[in-house]
Write a protein that holds these residues in place. Structure first.
Motif, mmCIF file in Angstrom:
data_model
loop_
_atom_site.group_PDB
_atom_site.id
_atom_site.type_symbol
_atom_site.label_atom_id
_atom_site.label_comp_id
_atom_site.label_asym_id
_atom_site.label_seq_id
_atom_site.Cartn_x
_atom_site.Cartn_y
_atom_site.Cartn_z
ATOM 1 N N SER A 174 0.851 -1.167 0.000
ATOM 2 C CA SER A 174 0.000 0.000 0.000
ATOM 3 C C SER A 174 0.897 1.231 0.000
ATOM 4 C CB SER A 174 -0.882 -0.062 1.244
ATOM 5 O OG SER A 174 -1.805 0.972 1.252
ATOM 6 N N ARG A 175 0.322 2.381 0.156
ATOM 7 C CA ARG A 175 1.156 3.562 0.339
ATOM 8 C C ARG A 175 0.505 4.474 1.346
ATOM 9 N NH1 ARG A 175 0.829 7.547 -4.717
ATOM 10 N NH2 ARG A 175 -1.313 8.158 -4.377
ATOM 11 N N THR A 176 1.314 5.278 1.986
ATOM 12 C CA THR A 176 0.775 6.116 3.054
ATOM 13 C C THR A 176 1.518 7.438 3.085
ATOM 14 O OG1 THR A 176 0.061 6.040 5.360
ATOM 15 C CG2 THR A 176 2.302 5.329 4.919
ATOM 16 N N GLU B 67 5.043 16.692 3.472
ATOM 17 C CA GLU B 67 4.734 17.339 2.186
ATOM 18 C C GLU B 67 3.488 16.738 1.556
ATOM 19 O OE1 GLU B 67 7.770 16.197 3.033
ATOM 20 O OE2 GLU B 67 9.242 16.822 1.532
ATOM 21 N N PRO B 68 2.656 17.595 0.981
ATOM 22 C CA PRO B 68 1.492 17.064 0.277
ATOM 23 C C PRO B 68 1.942 16.287 -0.960
ATOM 24 C CG PRO B 68 1.635 19.457 -0.011
ATOM 25 C CD PRO B 68 2.713 19.071 0.954
ATOM 26 N N ASN B 69 1.146 15.345 -1.380
ATOM 27 C CA ASN B 69 1.405 14.564 -2.592
ATOM 28 C C ASN B 69 2.670 13.717 -2.542
ATOM 29 O OD1 ASN B 69 -0.857 15.838 -3.682
ATOM 30 N ND2 ASN B 69 0.419 17.575 -4.327
ATOM 31 N N ARG B 70 3.196 13.478 -1.363
ATOM 32 C CA ARG B 70 4.357 12.599 -1.284
ATOM 33 C C ARG B 70 3.949 11.379 -0.486
ATOM 34 N NH1 ARG B 70 10.060 12.821 -1.563
ATOM 35 N NH2 ARG B 70 10.700 14.842 -0.786
ATOM 36 N N LYS C 146 1.727 8.973 11.192
ATOM 37 C CA LYS C 146 1.790 10.387 10.811
ATOM 38 C C LYS C 146 3.154 10.946 11.205
ATOM 39 C CE LYS C 146 -2.708 10.944 9.781
ATOM 40 N NZ LYS C 146 -3.095 9.573 10.102
ATOM 41 N N PRO C 147 3.623 11.936 10.438
ATOM 42 C CA PRO C 147 4.915 12.527 10.810
ATOM 43 C C PRO C 147 4.834 13.198 12.185
ATOM 44 C CG PRO C 147 3.865 13.796 9.034
ATOM 45 C CD PRO C 147 3.038 12.560 9.231
ATOM 46 N N THR C 148 5.962 13.322 12.834
ATOM 47 C CA THR C 148 6.003 13.995 14.138
ATOM 48 C C THR C 148 6.355 15.466 13.916
ATOM 49 O OG1 THR C 148 8.314 13.371 14.367
ATOM 50 C CG2 THR C 148 6.671 11.900 15.353
#
Ligand code: C2O
Ligand code: CU
Length: 472
Positions: free
Chosen positions: A41-43, A48-51, A204-206
């Motif tokens: 899958s991808r997450t 950054e948006p769209n990455r 989610k990123p920190t």
């Protein structure tokens, strides 16, 4: 659709979409049913948006769905393996029936690509647990396969918010993709394991953002799902957490210590915190670095809405789980586990697959650690115990690295550290052992079957730090 209705009708499948769940959300079901699809899958791990980052998941989300059950409930989970390699699921910390423990080649055959495996088990203990692969787990877990398994107390614990944080450490390249070359690097295996360069909480990123309301009492469940990184955690000064459980098992509530928050791979800590900041303020969960801190999560106080439901009540003691009342230490079965190897460890030779090998030969086979002179899974168990027998294991960490020792199917008590009685009766399933330290643990072998003992730093396990015992 109402969550409660959804649960009773069908499944826990979409659990991840709406978590953290509020406490009243768990309906009493006879046997919950859930399908976990292991797949590529991808997450969005990056800010950054769209990455996107390519990952492997259980289902549509990374992490996989939070499985929420009631104490004593039975759950059926079908693993549907859509990966190109075999897989199996281990229910970390659940004192489970042996055939459902998920250890490929010991308790089950792994599910081949395209195949399924049916798990069917009861959760005897309330608390914070998690699930992850136990087949090629170093790769599969690192690529994102894990989720929380929360078992609610029979009597609800009164908090305003119940928050789960799965803390992970990824090794990403400059495009934000998992660095392929980071798998199987013997240098890492011989040191502190495969440590990453990118942290996430709940995928989610920190810093991860968490909204709270001034005056709320929260329960915070911290889970270290990293392959090998130990997280020294702390909080900004306005937060004063109480520790109420370790590895799913209640402790007598106490102010959390620095030691409690040195979170090793596999470990969990349940905290209760009264959020006393002002509306609009914020507070942080931090990673403590040598001379600075990194914000892992930001608790952002809602600008209005002061609630004061529970914060005047005493911090609750969680009801104890049905573990052994006490451990009879008059004549326990004693075993030592000498832990050797790694960089600066001076390992000269060890048995591997029944043959004595030199270090050079071991390394050629991806091995660099040994328990009692044996690298990797031995054919014979470390010990055989009759059901109900008290066991004392002495881990002797004679090398230069810390290790997170984990026992399957049982919780244990740390009774001695470097020969000094700890005086604690807290139950855990994973314990950190410092370089040079000697640790004695005790437990009652009350769960029949074949159980692993291993370092939960997955590169260490893969490179030798694993053995097993049997109970019958
Ligand atoms: Cu999280 Cu062998 O386990
Ligand atoms: Cu280790």
């Amino acid at each position: 659709m109402k969550r409660r209705k959804f649960l009773t009708d069908t499944a826990l499948v979409s659990a991840a979409l709406s978590w953290p769940w509020s406490l009243d959300s768990v309906a009493a079901t006879k046997a919950s049913y859930l399908e976990l699809v292991a797949k590529q899958s991808r997450t969005k791990l990056l800010a950054e948006p769209n990455r996107f980052t390519d990952v492997w998941t259980y289902g549509e989300t990374q992490p996989g769905p939070t499985i929420r059950l009631k104490q004593g409930e039975r759950v059926r989970v079908r693993l549907r393996n859509q990966l190109a390699e075999a897989s199996s699921v281990h229910w970390h910390g659940i004192r489970i029936e042996n055939s459902m423990d998920g250890v490929a080649d010991l308790t089950q055959d792994a599910a081949a690509p395209g195949k399924t495996f049916e798990y069917d088990f009861v959760v005897p203990d309330a608390g914070t647990f998690w699930y992850h692969p136990h087949t090629r787990s170093m790769q599969q877990q690192a690529r994102g396969m894990y989720g929380a398994l929360i078992v609610d107390e029979a009597k609800p614990v009164l908090v305003d918010q119940d928050i789960v944080m799965l803390i992970d450490d990824w090794m990403l390249d400059q495009r934000g993709q998992i660095l392929q070359a980071s798998f199987g690097a013997m240098h890492d295996h011989a040191h502190g394991g495969r440590l990453g360069n990118w942290l996430s909480i709940n995928g989610k990123p920190t810093p991860y953002s968490q909204t709270v309301v001034s005056g709320q009492r929260i329960r915070l469940r911290l889970i270290n799902v990293a392959n090998s990184r130990i997280f020294p955690l702390g909080f900004s000064s306005s937060i004063q957490p109480w520790l109420v459980a370790k590895d799913g098992q209640p402790v007598t509530p106490r102010k959390v210590s620095e030691q409690d928050l040195l979170l090793a791979p596999g470990q969990r800590r349940d905290l209760i915190i009264d959020m006393q900041g002002k509306p609009g303020a914020h507070a942080e969960l931090q990673l403590l670095l040598e001379d600075s801190q990194l914000d892992l999560a930001k608790f952002e106080y809602h600008p209005s809405n002061k609630t004061k439901q529970f914060s005047d009540i005493e911090i609750p003691s969680l009801a104890r789980n049905p573990l052994a009342k006490s451990i009879d230490l008059k004549k326990p079965l004693r075993r030592e586990i000498n832990m050797a190897g790694g960089a600066m460890g001076g390992l000269r030779t060890a048995y591997y697959e029944g043959k004595p090998l030199s270090v050079k030969e071991l390394v050629a086979k991806g091995q660099i650690w040994a328990f009692n002179g044996v690298a990797g899974m031995p054919e014979q168990p470390l010990f055989k115990a009759e059901l109900g027998r008290s066991i004392v294991l002495q881990f002797d960490n004679q090398n230069s690295w810390p290790h997170a020792m984990h026992l399957h199917g049982h919780h244990f008590q740390v009774i001695e550290r470097d020969g000094v009685a700890t005086g604690t009766q807290e139950w855990v399933d994973t314990e950190l052992i410092a370089p040079g330290e000697r640790l004695s643990i005790a437990f009652v072998a009350d769960n029949p079957g074949k159980w692993l003992i291993h370092c939960h730093m997955l590169e260490h396990m893969l490179s030798g730090m694993v053995t097993w015992f049997s109970v019958s």
